[in-house]
Design an enzyme around this catalytic site. Structure first.
Site, PDB file in Angstrom:
ATOM      1  N   GLY A 136      16.223  46.355  47.762  1.00  0.00           N
ATOM      2  CA  GLY A 136      15.129  45.435  47.995  1.00  0.00           C
ATOM      3  C   GLY A 136      15.101  44.404  46.883  1.00  0.00           C
ATOM      4  O   GLY A 136      15.744  44.572  45.838  1.00  0.00           O
ATOM      5  N   TYR A 137      14.330  43.361  47.119  1.00  0.00           N
ATOM      6  CA  TYR A 137      14.278  42.241  46.177  1.00  0.00           C
ATOM      7  C   TYR A 137      12.892  42.099  45.591  1.00  0.00           C
ATOM      8  O   TYR A 137      11.900  42.009  46.315  1.00  0.00           O
ATOM      9  CB  TYR A 137      14.717  40.948  46.880  1.00  0.00           C
ATOM     10  CG  TYR A 137      16.192  40.970  47.149  1.00  0.00           C
ATOM     11  CD1 TYR A 137      17.086  40.460  46.226  1.00  0.00           C
ATOM     12  CD2 TYR A 137      16.698  41.592  48.285  1.00  0.00           C
ATOM     13  CE1 TYR A 137      18.449  40.539  46.441  1.00  0.00           C
ATOM     14  CE2 TYR A 137      18.061  41.670  48.512  1.00  0.00           C
ATOM     15  CZ  TYR A 137      18.929  41.142  47.582  1.00  0.00           C
ATOM     16  OH  TYR A 137      20.273  41.234  47.789  1.00  0.00           O
TER      17      TYR A 137
END
Length: 157
Positions: free
Chosen positions: A28-29
């Protein structure tokens, strides 16, 4: 500064499926800005934090650090942008280089790409028979772009 020199390709055929052992990656970012990305990834039982800069061509800045697995899980569960990117990765040795073949899941199911990291931009390398069209410069194939515009939303011929 850390540097990543990476080229990305679509695949041709299914011969790659017989090579390498698939390992699940969840990532994820924390930041998916086109100028910089901050990514959290769990691969197997390892957590990593990676920072990348916008690059020029196939070269960009990259710094990567191990982080405790419980912290990586907490970051993925609570702080990362949605959707998460999930994929199976196979590492395949060919002619002195390691190819990473990513088969995406979820909203990006159906997308399969291969990447090769190189020591310099002008490095000559042999392409396995299962390597197809190069897409290194196409931002749609960046993992950070796939959270905003998943492969399932693309128009496919």
């Amino acid at each position: 500064m850390g540097v990543e020199i990476e080229r990305k390709f679509l695949l041709s055929g299914d011969a790659w499926r017989q090579l390498g052992e698939p390992v699940l990656l969840r990532q994820g970012y924390l930041c998916s800005d086109p100028e910089r990305t901050v990514r959290v990834r769990i691969e197997g039982e390892e957590g990593r934090l990676t920072i990348k800069t916008k690059g020029s061509g196939v070269r960009r800045g990259e710094w990567e650090y191990p982080i405790p697995l419980p912290e990586a899980q907490e970051l993925l569960d609570t702080l990362c942008e949605r959707p998460l990117v999930e994929k199976y990765r196979r590492r395949i040795e060919h002619a002195g280089f390691t190819w990473e073949v990513d088969e995406f899941l979820g909203e990006n199911a159906g997308l399969v790409v291969a990447e090769i990291e190189l020591p310099s931009e002008d490095t000559v390398f042999a392409r396995p028979d299962w390597i197809g069209q190069e897409v290194s410069g196409d931002k749609r194939y960046y993992n950070s772009s796939l959270i905003r515009f998943p492969y399932s939303q693309w128009t496919h011929p």
